[in-house]
Design a protein around this motif. Sequence first.
Motif, PDB file in Angstrom:
ATOM      1  N   PRO A 154     129.481 -61.433  -8.153  1.00  0.00           N
ATOM      2  CA  PRO A 154     128.461 -60.560  -8.737  1.00  0.00           C
ATOM      3  C   PRO A 154     127.031 -61.050  -8.548  1.00  0.00           C
ATOM      4  CG  PRO A 154     129.497 -61.860 -10.460  1.00  0.00           C
ATOM      5  CD  PRO A 154     130.245 -62.153  -9.179  1.00  0.00           C
ATOM      6  N   SER A 155     126.860 -62.303  -8.149  1.00  0.00           N
ATOM      7  CA  SER A 155     125.511 -62.838  -7.973  1.00  0.00           C
ATOM      8  C   SER A 155     124.899 -62.333  -6.664  1.00  0.00           C
ATOM      9  CB  SER A 155     125.538 -64.367  -7.956  1.00  0.00           C
ATOM     10  OG  SER A 155     124.247 -64.875  -7.664  1.00  0.00           O
ATOM     11  N   THR A 156     123.623 -62.054  -6.704  1.00  0.00           N
ATOM     12  CA  THR A 156     122.915 -61.658  -5.479  1.00  0.00           C
ATOM     13  C   THR A 156     122.219 -62.860  -4.827  1.00  0.00           C
ATOM     14  OG1 THR A 156     120.949 -61.084  -6.762  1.00  0.00           O
ATOM     15  CG2 THR A 156     122.535 -59.302  -6.284  1.00  0.00           C
ATOM     16  N   THR A 157     122.298 -64.034  -5.486  1.00  0.00           N
ATOM     17  CA  THR A 157     121.600 -65.212  -4.960  1.00  0.00           C
ATOM     18  C   THR A 157     122.477 -66.453  -4.791  1.00  0.00           C
ATOM     19  OG1 THR A 157     120.919 -65.842  -7.200  1.00  0.00           O
ATOM     20  CG2 THR A 157     119.374 -64.473  -5.915  1.00  0.00           C
ATOM     21  N   LEU A 158     123.581 -66.549  -5.527  1.00  0.00           N
ATOM     22  CA  LEU A 158     124.392 -67.773  -5.510  1.00  0.00           C
ATOM     23  C   LEU A 158     125.784 -67.528  -4.931  1.00  0.00           C
ATOM     24  CD1 LEU A 158     123.508 -69.064  -9.096  1.00  0.00           C
ATOM     25  CD2 LEU A 158     122.564 -69.871  -6.917  1.00  0.00           C
ATOM     26  N   PRO A 159     126.296 -68.446  -4.101  1.00  0.00           N
ATOM     27  CA  PRO A 159     127.656 -68.313  -3.597  1.00  0.00           C
ATOM     28  C   PRO A 159     128.664 -68.673  -4.689  1.00  0.00           C
ATOM     29  CG  PRO A 159     126.707 -70.373  -2.842  1.00  0.00           C
ATOM     30  CD  PRO A 159     125.621 -69.634  -3.582  1.00  0.00           C
ATOM     31  N   ALA A 160     129.930 -68.399  -4.437  1.00  0.00           N
ATOM     32  CA  ALA A 160     130.997 -68.700  -5.397  1.00  0.00           C
ATOM     33  C   ALA A 160     132.231 -69.185  -4.640  1.00  0.00           C
ATOM     34  CB  ALA A 160     131.327 -67.459  -6.230  1.00  0.00           C
ATOM     35  N   ARG A 161     133.094 -69.917  -5.346  1.00  0.00           N
ATOM     36  CA  ARG A 161     134.334 -70.430  -4.752  1.00  0.00           C
ATOM     37  C   ARG A 161     135.465 -70.339  -5.769  1.00  0.00           C
ATOM     38  NH1 ARG A 161     133.538 -76.119  -2.506  1.00  0.00           N
ATOM     39  NH2 ARG A 161     133.102 -74.976  -0.577  1.00  0.00           N
ATOM     40  N   PHE A 162     136.654 -69.941  -5.279  1.00  0.00           N
ATOM     41  CA  PHE A 162     137.848 -70.087  -6.101  1.00  0.00           C
ATOM     42  C   PHE A 162     138.938 -70.727  -5.268  1.00  0.00           C
ATOM     43  CE2 PHE A 162     138.488 -65.785  -4.418  1.00  0.00           C
ATOM     44  CZ  PHE A 162     139.863 -65.635  -4.273  1.00  0.00           C
ATOM     45  N   VAL A 163     139.884 -71.335  -5.965  1.00  0.00           N
ATOM     46  CA  VAL A 163     141.024 -71.997  -5.343  1.00  0.00           C
ATOM     47  C   VAL A 163     142.265 -71.262  -5.823  1.00  0.00           C
ATOM     48  CG1 VAL A 163     142.319 -74.160  -5.182  1.00  0.00           C
ATOM     49  CG2 VAL A 163     139.816 -74.204  -5.260  1.00  0.00           C
ATOM     50  N   ALA A 164     143.182 -70.980  -4.890  1.00  0.00           N
ATOM     51  CA  ALA A 164     144.391 -70.233  -5.240  1.00  0.00           C
ATOM     52  C   ALA A 164     145.625 -70.927  -4.691  1.00  0.00           C
ATOM     53  CB  ALA A 164     144.311 -68.812  -4.676  1.00  0.00           C
ATOM     54  N   CYS A 165     146.676 -70.902  -5.480  1.00  0.00           N
ATOM     55  CA  CYS A 165     147.998 -71.318  -5.017  1.00  0.00           C
ATOM     56  C   CYS A 165     148.854 -70.059  -4.989  1.00  0.00           C
ATOM     57  CB  CYS A 165     148.604 -72.347  -5.960  1.00  0.00           C
ATOM     58  SG  CYS A 165     150.262 -72.870  -5.443  1.00  0.00           S
ATOM     59  N   THR A 166     149.366 -69.703  -3.798  1.00  0.00           N
ATOM     60  CA  THR A 166     150.165 -68.481  -3.657  1.00  0.00           C
ATOM     61  C   THR A 166     151.620 -68.846  -3.406  1.00  0.00           C
ATOM     62  OG1 THR A 166     149.800 -68.273  -1.267  1.00  0.00           O
ATOM     63  CG2 THR A 166     148.179 -67.231  -2.713  1.00  0.00           C
ATOM     64  N   LEU A 167     152.499 -68.184  -4.150  1.00  0.00           N
ATOM     65  CA  LEU A 167     153.942 -68.391  -4.030  1.00  0.00           C
ATOM     66  C   LEU A 167     154.603 -67.035  -3.823  1.00  0.00           C
ATOM     67  CD1 LEU A 167     154.095 -70.645  -7.160  1.00  0.00           C
ATOM     68  CD2 LEU A 167     154.480 -71.465  -4.845  1.00  0.00           C
ATOM     69  N   PRO A 168     155.429 -66.871  -2.787  1.00  0.00           N
ATOM     70  CA  PRO A 168     156.095 -65.587  -2.576  1.00  0.00           C
ATOM     71  C   PRO A 168     156.938 -65.211  -3.791  1.00  0.00           C
ATOM     72  CG  PRO A 168     156.458 -67.056  -0.714  1.00  0.00           C
ATOM     73  CD  PRO A 168     155.827 -67.875  -1.796  1.00  0.00           C
ATOM     74  N   CYS A 169     157.073 -63.907  -4.021  1.00  0.00           N
ATOM     75  CA  CYS A 169     157.948 -63.433  -5.096  1.00  0.00           C
ATOM     76  C   CYS A 169     159.006 -62.508  -4.494  1.00  0.00           C
ATOM     77  CB  CYS A 169     157.154 -62.716  -6.182  1.00  0.00           C
ATOM     78  SG  CYS A 169     156.457 -61.122  -5.711  1.00  0.00           S
ATOM     79  N   ILE A 170     160.023 -62.256  -5.244  1.00  0.00           N
ATOM     80  CA  ILE A 170     161.047 -61.305  -4.829  1.00  0.00           C
ATOM     81  C   ILE A 170     160.454 -59.915  -5.013  1.00  0.00           C
ATOM     82  CG2 ILE A 170     163.332 -60.373  -5.374  1.00  0.00           C
ATOM     83  CD1 ILE A 170     163.989 -63.242  -6.439  1.00  0.00           C
ATOM     84  N   PRO A 171     160.443 -59.075  -3.960  1.00  0.00           N
ATOM     85  CA  PRO A 171     159.899 -57.723  -4.123  1.00  0.00           C
ATOM     86  C   PRO A 171     160.609 -56.990  -5.270  1.00  0.00           C
ATOM     87  CG  PRO A 171     160.320 -58.187  -1.814  1.00  0.00           C
ATOM     88  CD  PRO A 171     160.934 -59.314  -2.603  1.00  0.00           C
ATOM     89  N   PHE A 172     159.825 -56.335  -6.098  1.00  0.00           N
ATOM     90  CA  PHE A 172     160.368 -55.615  -7.243  1.00  0.00           C
ATOM     91  C   PHE A 172     159.846 -54.191  -7.237  1.00  0.00           C
ATOM     92  CE2 PHE A 172     156.554 -57.844  -8.466  1.00  0.00           C
ATOM     93  CZ  PHE A 172     155.837 -56.939  -9.237  1.00  0.00           C
ATOM     94  N   ASP A 173     160.414 -53.357  -8.077  1.00  0.00           N
ATOM     95  CA  ASP A 173     160.070 -51.940  -8.127  1.00  0.00           C
ATOM     96  C   ASP A 173     158.771 -51.725  -8.900  1.00  0.00           C
ATOM     97  OD1 ASP A 173     160.957 -49.234  -7.528  1.00  0.00           O
ATOM     98  OD2 ASP A 173     161.076 -48.997  -9.708  1.00  0.00           O
ATOM     99  N   VAL A 174     157.798 -51.041  -8.257  1.00  0.00           N
ATOM    100  CA  VAL A 174     156.531 -50.675  -8.897  1.00  0.00           C
ATOM    101  C   VAL A 174     156.390 -49.169  -8.757  1.00  0.00           C
ATOM    102  CG1 VAL A 174     154.028 -50.943  -8.897  1.00  0.00           C
ATOM    103  CG2 VAL A 174     155.477 -52.894  -8.314  1.00  0.00           C
ATOM    104  N   ALA A 175     156.536 -48.441  -9.857  1.00  0.00           N
ATOM    105  CA  ALA A 175     156.411 -46.979  -9.865  1.00  0.00           C
ATOM    106  C   ALA A 175     157.297 -46.331  -8.804  1.00  0.00           C
ATOM    107  CB  ALA A 175     154.959 -46.553  -9.711  1.00  0.00           C
ATOM    108  N   GLY A 176     158.536 -46.801  -8.680  1.00  0.00           N
ATOM    109  CA  GLY A 176     159.498 -46.184  -7.767  1.00  0.00           C
ATOM    110  C   GLY A 176     159.464 -46.693  -6.336  1.00  0.00           C
TER     111      GLY A 176
END
Length: 194
Positions: A154-176
């Motif tokens: 959201p900043s127009t002047t400052l950069p940002a950083r996030f760190v993520a750990c991603t783990l696969p999941c078993i596909p599940f039903d979302v709205a059919g």
Amino acid sequence: MASQHASPVPGLPPCKRYVATHDSNGKSIYAESPDQHYHNSSPSAAIALARSFSVAAIPADLAHDADVKAYRAESGITSYTQQEIVVPSASGANLLVIDLKPGASSAMHRTVSIDFSICVIGEIDHELDGGEKVRLRPGDHIVQRGTMHRWSNPSTTLPARFVACTLPCIPFDVAGEKLKEVHLPQPREGKAEL
């Protein structure tokens, strides 16, 4: 030994990575580690992503530094050169560093995974496809469970950083429908794919 490669997003310090392992005598040491390899790293890119470490399966095979060797390889599903958000083996884990220029926004997307994302520098907005939005500050984090979402700085002047750990999941039903990876087109100029 540690990654000293700077982010292609101006104003962010280099993200140092240390990989601890053992020498032949069983003593703990830091392994050699390649520089961070950023994707979407052109000077005009709004978002840059680097795979900080990856393993092909959980539980991870650490014997004989198999994971470290696979990560340091120039190719392969866990190579530091790869850009997938989720390890393609559907059983591994990725540790990612994501840098956002001021005003940058990702496309609305989802992955077949559970992700643990922590804001470490600046402020980052996490928006869901239903319109709900939260602002993350350093230390705040999201448990992302296969939902459609967008990341924004959201900043127009400052950069940002996030760190993520991603783990696969078993596909599940979302709205059919079974959960699948989706990346919607980015409608506005200057925005980036993630």
